[in-house]
Structures are given as C-alpha cells and as structure tokens.
Write a protein that holds these residues in place. Sequence first.
Motif, mmCIF file in Angstrom:
data_model
loop_
_atom_site.group_PDB
_atom_site.id
_atom_site.type_symbol
_atom_site.label_atom_id
_atom_site.label_comp_id
_atom_site.label_asym_id
_atom_site.label_seq_id
_atom_site.Cartn_x
_atom_site.Cartn_y
_atom_site.Cartn_z
ATOM 1 N N GLN A 30 0.826 -1.212 0.000
ATOM 2 C CA GLN A 30 0.000 0.000 0.000
ATOM 3 C C GLN A 30 0.858 1.259 0.000
ATOM 4 O OE1 GLN A 30 -2.897 -0.222 3.185
ATOM 5 N NE2 GLN A 30 -4.302 -1.429 1.935
ATOM 6 N N LYS A 31 1.942 1.260 0.782
ATOM 7 C CA LYS A 31 2.850 2.420 0.805
ATOM 8 C C LYS A 31 3.472 2.635 -0.569
ATOM 9 C CE LYS A 31 4.179 2.067 5.655
ATOM 10 N NZ LYS A 31 5.270 1.754 6.595
ATOM 11 N N MET A 32 3.914 1.544 -1.198
ATOM 12 C CA MET A 32 4.508 1.661 -2.528
ATOM 13 C C MET A 32 3.489 2.187 -3.530
ATOM 14 S SD MET A 32 6.438 -1.935 -2.710
ATOM 15 C CE MET A 32 8.182 -2.027 -2.818
ATOM 16 N N ALA A 33 2.292 1.626 -3.511
ATOM 17 C CA ALA A 33 1.247 2.043 -4.450
ATOM 18 C C ALA A 33 0.917 3.520 -4.264
ATOM 19 C CB ALA A 33 0.004 1.167 -4.279
ATOM 20 N N TYR A 34 0.823 3.955 -3.026
ATOM 21 C CA TYR A 34 0.523 5.370 -2.754
ATOM 22 C C TYR A 34 1.632 6.262 -3.297
ATOM 23 C CZ TYR A 34 -0.807 9.656 -0.422
ATOM 24 O OH TYR A 34 -1.179 10.959 -0.174
ATOM 25 N N PHE A 42 6.169 10.309 -11.772
ATOM 26 C CA PHE A 42 7.302 10.185 -12.695
ATOM 27 C C PHE A 42 8.090 8.911 -12.389
ATOM 28 C CE2 PHE A 42 11.705 11.160 -14.025
ATOM 29 C CZ PHE A 42 11.471 11.362 -15.379
ATOM 30 N N LEU A 43 8.307 8.630 -11.100
ATOM 31 C CA LEU A 43 8.972 7.386 -10.697
ATOM 32 C C LEU A 43 8.156 6.183 -11.147
ATOM 33 C CD1 LEU A 43 11.138 5.785 -9.103
ATOM 34 C CD2 LEU A 43 9.705 6.110 -7.067
ATOM 35 N N ALA A 44 6.854 6.262 -11.013
ATOM 36 C CA ALA A 44 5.981 5.154 -11.423
ATOM 37 C C ALA A 44 6.147 4.852 -12.902
ATOM 38 C CB ALA A 44 4.522 5.493 -11.116
ATOM 39 N N LEU A 45 6.194 5.902 -13.728
ATOM 40 C CA LEU A 45 6.346 5.695 -15.167
ATOM 41 C C LEU A 45 7.731 5.143 -15.503
ATOM 42 C CD1 LEU A 45 4.474 8.879 -16.459
ATOM 43 C CD2 LEU A 45 3.667 6.510 -16.448
ATOM 44 N N ASN A 46 8.769 5.609 -14.792
ATOM 45 C CA ASN A 46 10.123 5.064 -14.995
ATOM 46 C C ASN A 46 10.189 3.589 -14.637
ATOM 47 O OD1 ASN A 46 11.340 7.357 -15.984
ATOM 48 N ND2 ASN A 46 12.081 8.049 -13.988
ATOM 49 N N ILE A 47 9.577 3.223 -13.512
ATOM 50 C CA ILE A 47 9.565 1.822 -13.087
ATOM 51 C C ILE A 47 8.782 0.972 -14.087
ATOM 52 C CG2 ILE A 47 8.696 0.228 -11.322
ATOM 53 C CD1 ILE A 47 9.453 2.363 -9.232
ATOM 54 N N ALA A 48 7.633 1.475 -14.522
ATOM 55 C CA ALA A 48 6.823 0.724 -15.492
ATOM 56 C C ALA A 48 7.611 0.490 -16.779
ATOM 57 C CB ALA A 48 5.534 1.480 -15.795
ATOM 58 N N HIS A 49 8.333 1.505 -17.233
ATOM 59 C CA HIS A 49 9.136 1.380 -18.448
ATOM 60 C C HIS A 49 10.285 0.380 -18.241
ATOM 61 C CE1 HIS A 49 10.725 2.594 -22.299
ATOM 62 N NE2 HIS A 49 11.893 2.861 -21.754
ATOM 63 N N ALA A 50 10.945 0.464 -17.087
ATOM 64 C CA ALA A 50 12.054 -0.459 -16.786
ATOM 65 C C ALA A 50 11.558 -1.903 -16.689
ATOM 66 C CB ALA A 50 12.753 -0.047 -15.483
ATOM 67 N N ILE A 51 10.402 -2.103 -16.071
ATOM 68 C CA ILE A 51 9.831 -3.450 -15.965
ATOM 69 C C ILE A 51 9.489 -3.990 -17.350
ATOM 70 C CG2 ILE A 51 7.808 -4.773 -15.201
ATOM 71 C CD1 ILE A 51 7.818 -3.023 -12.654
ATOM 72 N N GLU A 52 8.884 -3.158 -18.174
ATOM 73 C CA GLU A 52 8.526 -3.588 -19.526
ATOM 74 C C GLU A 52 9.772 -3.989 -20.320
ATOM 75 O OE1 GLU A 52 5.931 -2.048 -23.355
ATOM 76 O OE2 GLU A 52 6.819 -0.552 -22.011
ATOM 77 N N ASN A 53 10.802 -3.145 -20.280
ATOM 78 C CA ASN A 53 12.043 -3.461 -20.998
ATOM 79 C C ASN A 53 12.688 -4.740 -20.490
ATOM 80 O OD1 ASN A 53 11.918 -1.311 -22.757
ATOM 81 N ND2 ASN A 53 13.189 0.014 -21.486
ATOM 82 N N ALA A 54 12.778 -4.866 -19.175
ATOM 83 C CA ALA A 54 13.415 -6.051 -18.596
ATOM 84 C C ALA A 54 12.623 -7.316 -18.914
ATOM 85 C CB ALA A 54 13.574 -5.881 -17.087
ATOM 86 N N ALA A 55 11.302 -7.231 -18.829
ATOM 87 C CA ALA A 55 10.464 -8.401 -19.118
ATOM 88 C C ALA A 55 10.604 -8.844 -20.573
ATOM 89 C CB ALA A 55 9.002 -8.106 -18.787
ATOM 90 N N LEU A 56 10.839 -7.899 -21.465
ATOM 91 C CA LEU A 56 10.994 -8.231 -22.878
ATOM 92 C C LEU A 56 12.404 -8.707 -23.234
ATOM 93 C CD1 LEU A 56 8.979 -5.295 -24.498
ATOM 94 C CD2 LEU A 56 8.297 -7.698 -24.358
#
Length: 193
Positions: A30-34, A42-56
């Motif tokens: 919950q703390k992370m999601a908040y 901005f951090l959320a979008l960076n993490i989402a992009h990094a996860i997408e790249n790494a997963a691919l």
Amino acid sequence: MNSYKSSLKTFFELVSSLEKLPSIGKKSAQKMAYTLCVENRFLALNIAHAIENAALLVQRCQKCFGLSEGEICDICSNAQRDIGVLCIVAKAQDVLTIEEIGEFGGRYFVLNGEREEIDFELLNQRIHAEHIKEVIFALSPSLANETMMLYIEDKIEANVVFSKIAQGVPTGIGLDSIDQLSLSRAISARVRT
C-alpha cells in the motif's frame, strides 16, 4: 469501506500485484502504491518502463543459465574470464551476488531446480570444451545440497578438482547467533593465525 475500495479498483489492483513480490506485505504494498500513484508519478512511469524493458529483454543464457539480454551472457562470452574454473550455483541471483563481490574471475553454471532438471549433457560439454580444471560449488550449506554436490560430482565425466566455498562464522556475529551446522563447520575448517 468496500464501496471505497471498489471505487479505487486500479489502486487496489496495484496493491495486490505488489503483494505478490517476495517479502512485500500488504502494508508495504500500500505504501509503494501510494508513492507511485500520488507522490511520485514520474517514478511510477520510470519503473513501469524499466519493468517492460526487462520483461521483454532479460532471458536465461544458453550456456550457463544465468541472466542475459542475449542468447549468451557477457560472462560466458568474455575471453578475459578464467575458463579453467566453473562455479556451480543454485539460482541466477547467486551469480549477481558473487559478481557484486568482484573476487571470482571464472564462469558459472546455474542449476535452477531439482536434480532431474540439471542438463548434464551441456555441463559435461562445457567442461570438456572449456578445459575446466576446477568445479567450485557455491551452494548454501544443507544436507540436501551436500547430497546434490555428490550427485553432480558423480555425473561429471571429466577429471576435475571439486571444491566448495568456505562456510563458517560471519563477521560481527556472536557465537550465540550462529546455527550449529555453521559453527561446527567453522571449527572443523579452522585456520592457523
């Protein structure tokens, strides 16, 4: 509360997804999601992009089964590494841990599972092709891993030296905080001062 929770469906889906990560509980999720949704988008979008790249891009190396962004990892393809020494580890994360220390200059073979899943044909091919002289077991101390080491030694079809990483008392820990197996090994593998 249920109507409030249902009105924040995407938030709680994120919380639920984060909870599935190892060592993340409900409160931490919950703390992370908040943080990601409210405090630092901005951090959320960076993490989402990094996860997408790494997963691919991240996959298992075809030679050692460690992590790689290509068919063969940089460790296996690096001609500067000591090809005469092969370190056998339980999982790909162990390679990251050992590499972080910077003391080992050889190559790796990752077990990734049970005995039945070990590719002994590939392991023996590598030992012959790379002229391996020493196989180092970097497995955590347990009876199961001792048995695994003996099993692997029996399956290797080459004349190599087998060794395992030292075990014993960690620095800065009192003897009362150490398990009996570690203390026993530390005493039996003692060195002169």
